[in-house]
Design a protein around this motif. Structure first.
Motif, PDB file in Angstrom:
ATOM      1  N   ALA A 153      83.087  73.712  23.012  1.00 22.31           N
ATOM      2  CA  ALA A 153      82.911  74.658  21.907  1.00 22.31           C
ATOM      3  C   ALA A 153      84.163  75.476  21.662  1.00 22.31           C
ATOM      4  O   ALA A 153      84.334  76.033  20.580  1.00 22.31           O
ATOM      5  CB  ALA A 153      81.732  75.589  22.210  1.00 22.31           C
ATOM      6  N   PHE A 160      75.606  77.727  22.614  1.00 17.03           N
ATOM      7  CA  PHE A 160      75.816  76.307  22.336  1.00 17.03           C
ATOM      8  C   PHE A 160      75.676  75.481  23.610  1.00 17.03           C
ATOM      9  O   PHE A 160      74.966  74.473  23.647  1.00 17.03           O
ATOM     10  CB  PHE A 160      77.213  76.110  21.733  1.00 17.03           C
ATOM     11  N   GLU A 208      78.555  82.939  21.510  1.00 11.69           N
ATOM     12  CA  GLU A 208      78.238  81.724  20.747  1.00 11.69           C
ATOM     13  C   GLU A 208      78.474  80.464  21.589  1.00 11.69           C
ATOM     14  O   GLU A 208      77.699  79.514  21.533  1.00 11.69           O
ATOM     15  CB  GLU A 208      79.078  81.652  19.472  1.00 11.69           C
ATOM     16  N   GLU A 256      72.611  72.739  24.665  1.00  8.23           N
ATOM     17  CA  GLU A 256      72.907  71.342  24.969  1.00  8.23           C
ATOM     18  C   GLU A 256      72.457  70.986  26.381  1.00  8.23           C
ATOM     19  O   GLU A 256      71.879  69.919  26.619  1.00  8.23           O
ATOM     20  CB  GLU A 256      74.411  71.079  24.805  1.00  8.23           C
ATOM     21  N   ARG A 266      81.105  69.356  14.145  1.00  8.98           N
ATOM     22  CA  ARG A 266      81.498  70.738  14.446  1.00  8.98           C
ATOM     23  C   ARG A 266      83.021  70.838  14.621  1.00  8.98           C
ATOM     24  O   ARG A 266      83.669  71.747  14.092  1.00  8.98           O
ATOM     25  CB  ARG A 266      80.784  71.192  15.717  1.00  8.98           C
TER      26      ARG A 266
END
Length: 307
Positions: free
Chosen positions: A31, A173, A169, A177, A153
């Protein structure tokens, strides 16, 4: 019975913790980092280097066949090319530094070099063949969806269409997952390790020397086929390897059996079935059967010149 119970609880906890830790960490990094750039490099001119790196990383990580699955999942969701991930999955249970030291002390430097070279070649060759077959398309749908979402993404971030994630964030994420993957595979980890505990330490040494000791051509694929369902790690197989050689089992047959025992197992197959479709699983098993059989035949022929 005591060893099997200890094995079950220890390995179940270890694999589940590895699963949560590795998928979360790789998800968090994915991410935040430009994983697509790394993936693009490995998928292009760096593919050959990637096979060597994947196999090399497998060689220095002390995982058994089941413990390497969490990293396989993490690499796959990070969209590292499947061939490179497969090179890691094949090599990781075969080689580690403890095994090298034990092999050197028990069987000498020649056998140690042979074992390490065969393990590395098996991983690299397996990765090349998997990419040539475009085997990524045979992963389970939830993994393919995770890979597509990751790619979308990453592309949005690169184009400036999506804001970069802050710490919270990234956590959200990675947690989502990890939770999604954990729910799909945890039960099969428990079932697989339970089966592994039942098979733990079971290697029919006397049967091998009596039935496969004459070095017939069919003895090598038979040894590989028998070794695949069994479950042990590379450290545990080395004393058995020495015993089989001392009892007269040919070098190639011994090598093929022991490598098949540590590289793949029935518990691992049960876990991999949750992330691979049957076609990919069959290719994976057939590939290992072919590679270890060829290696066994080769070293049975060369045995007189090596020792």
């Amino acid at each position: 019975m005591g060893d099997s119970v200890e094995f079950f609880f220890y390995d179940t906890a270890k694999i589940l913790l590895l699963l949560v830790l590795m998928v979360y960490v790789i998800g968090w990094l994915r991410a935040a980092m430009h994983v697509e750039r790394v993936r693009g490099y490995l998928a292009g001119k760096g593919r050959g280097i990637g096979y060597v790196l994947g196999a090399g990383f497998g060689a220095v990580t002390p995982f058994c066949s089941c413990s390497s699955i969490p990293l396989f999942l993490g690499f796959t969701t990070a969209r590292i090319p499947l061939g490179i991930t497969m090179a890691f999955l094949i090599t990781s249970p075969l080689i580690n530094e403890i095994a090298v030291v034990l092999l050197w002390g028990l069987l000498g430097w020649k056998f140690t070099v042979i074992y390490v070279v065969v393990g590395m070649v098996a991983g690299i060759a397996g990765g090349i063949i998997m990419d040539a077959l475009r085997a990524e398309r045979w992963l389970q749908p939830f993994l393919l969806d995770a890979m597509k979402n990751a790619s979308a993404r990453a592309a949005a971030v690169e184009a400036g269409e999506a804001p970069k994630m802050g710490l919270m964030e990234r956590h959200v994420f990675a947690y989502a997952e990890t939770s999604n993957i954990f729910k799909k595979v945890w039960l099969w980890v428990v079932v697989g390790v339970g089966l592994g505990a039942a098979l733990h330490g079971f290697v029919p040494q006397e049967w091998f020397t009596e039935n496969l000791g004459a070095g017939q051509w069919w003895s090598v694929p038979a040894a590989v086929a028998i070794g695949i369902p069994l479950y042990t790690n590379v450290t545990g197989i080395i004393p058995i390897m020495e015993s089989l050689l001392l009892k007269g089992l040919p070098l190639g047959t011994t090598l093929a059996f022991c490598m098949s025992t540590v590289a793949v197992s029935l518990p691992e197959v049960l876990m991999l079935k949750q992330v691979m479709r049957w076609k990919l699983l069959a290719v994976f098993l057939g590939l290992l059967l072919a590679i270890f059989t060829l290696a066994g035949w080769l070293f049975n022929v060369l045995q007189v010149n090596i020792f």
